[in-house]
Design a protein around this motif. Sequence first.
Motif, PDB file in Angstrom:
ATOM      1  N   THR A  61      12.701  -3.145  -5.364  1.00 42.12           N
ATOM      2  CA  THR A  61      12.053  -2.623  -4.156  1.00 42.12           C
ATOM      3  C   THR A  61      11.341  -3.752  -3.422  1.00 42.12           C
ATOM      4  OG1 THR A  61      11.784  -0.492  -5.229  1.00 42.12           O
ATOM      5  CG2 THR A  61      10.381  -0.907  -3.321  1.00 42.12           C
ATOM      6  N   VAL A  62      11.672  -3.942  -2.153  1.00 40.52           N
ATOM      7  CA  VAL A  62      11.020  -5.000  -1.374  1.00 40.52           C
ATOM      8  C   VAL A  62      10.048  -4.434  -0.332  1.00 40.52           C
ATOM      9  CG1 VAL A  62      12.733  -6.814  -1.714  1.00 40.52           C
ATOM     10  CG2 VAL A  62      13.048  -5.179   0.143  1.00 40.52           C
ATOM     11  N   PHE A  63      10.150  -3.144  -0.063  1.00 38.96           N
ATOM     12  CA  PHE A  63       9.170  -2.530   0.847  1.00 38.96           C
ATOM     13  C   PHE A  63       8.946  -1.083   0.454  1.00 38.96           C
ATOM     14  CE2 PHE A  63       7.274  -0.300   4.268  1.00 38.96           C
ATOM     15  CZ  PHE A  63       6.533  -1.231   4.985  1.00 38.96           C
ATOM     16  N   SER A  64       7.700  -0.744   0.188  1.00 41.29           N
ATOM     17  CA  SER A  64       7.361   0.663  -0.065  1.00 41.29           C
ATOM     18  C   SER A  64       5.924   0.900   0.376  1.00 41.29           C
ATOM     19  CB  SER A  64       7.541   1.002  -1.541  1.00 41.29           C
ATOM     20  OG  SER A  64       6.686   0.205  -2.318  1.00 41.29           O
TER      21      SER A  64
END
Lengths: 245, 78
Positions: free
Chosen positions: A3-6
């Motif tokens: 995951t790189v953006f959450s």
Amino acid sequence: MKTVFSRPASLKDVATHFCPGCQHGLIHRLVADAMDHFGVQQQTIGVASVGCSVFLYEYFDIDVVEAPHGRAPAVATGVKRARPESCVFTYQGDGDLAAIGTSEIIHAANRGENFTALFVNNTTYGMTGGQMAPTTLPGQRSLTSPEGRDVALDGYPMRMAEVIAALDGTAYSVRVAVNSPKNILAAGKAIKKAFEYQLENKGFAFVEVLSSCPTNWGMDALAANERVETEMIPYFNLGTFKERS
Amino acid sequence: MPSMKVVIDEARCKGCALCTLACPKKLIRMSEKLNRQGFLPAVFPEACNQDCTSCALCAQMCPDVAITVQKEEKGGAQ
Ligand SMILES: Cc1ncc(C[n+]2csc(CCOP(=O)(O)OP(=O)(O)O)c2C)c(N)n1
Ligand code: SF4
Ligand code: SF4
Ligand code: SF4
């Protein structure tokens, strides 16, 4: 897959009441990112103002005090002085900070209070239906300037980041925008820096964020976002106006 | 089905289209079908997965934090 953006942990996983395309939500996310970055969620106390951002406590997973209209800097002063170990920020619109609350923000900055002020400039009173604010641009039509703001009658839009920077008590003052990925990254950095100033006890830090109000500007989200670039930034120049080392 | 790099929370999306503006590869389009909130939400088509660089600019731009982005780990396992 990694995951790189959450969603940041400091931002509750709930839908907001903001209009489609309103950048209050994005600015909330950047503030939550800063809290996550410094690991201060548990020690942060937000001070909400009156305006469309009044529901701070619904959206941030932190403690929030609700201040009367314009008085957030006075409330934040009390909170921070009583609990100096906490991380304190105000989040205020332009009607709140630059009209009814001008005195509070000027004196908090001038006293060099050690908290972080986030100022959302959308050139109008959003919550009450789009009246003229001190930041409304010359010629801009609003509910109370239907022919457009007349500077001979109503004065000039106030450049708050520069006004605050001019005070000796201010440690950090910047203006950023969130209308493009590049500007959003710079805004995120500035907000983190404003928290860092406080956490290092360097004094008052002020971030003005140019934001859109598609609803009261009578535009769709894309046109409102474009207006930030073509009309707001030329008047409210982006930049760092004070950065005390 | 490969796992998608970009996941848009349809129920959260308010159809503002700001993410379409942010994507350098123009991979996101707007749906023609209303979501539960009554907005036309953004869609990341499965066919675009390969072209997506996982740069997350779409997610950065979303005012409603409705987008999650994943990146393939080195080695290319999906
Ligand atoms: C003492 C007082 N005066 C007036 C109001 C009405 N009022 C509510 S919100 C608001 C202005 C909000 O505008 P702004 O600060 O620009 O925030 P925005 O909604 O645009 O985010 C006003 C005048 C009030 N709630 N309390
Ligand atoms: S009225 Fe304007 S500031 Fe308020 S939520 Fe809607 S777009 Fe945002
Ligand atoms: S992650 Fe980057 S390339 Fe992929 S859809 Fe979003 S903006 Fe486009
Ligand atoms: S930016 Fe967010 S809310 Fe707007 S259309 Fe894209 S996913 Fe939906």
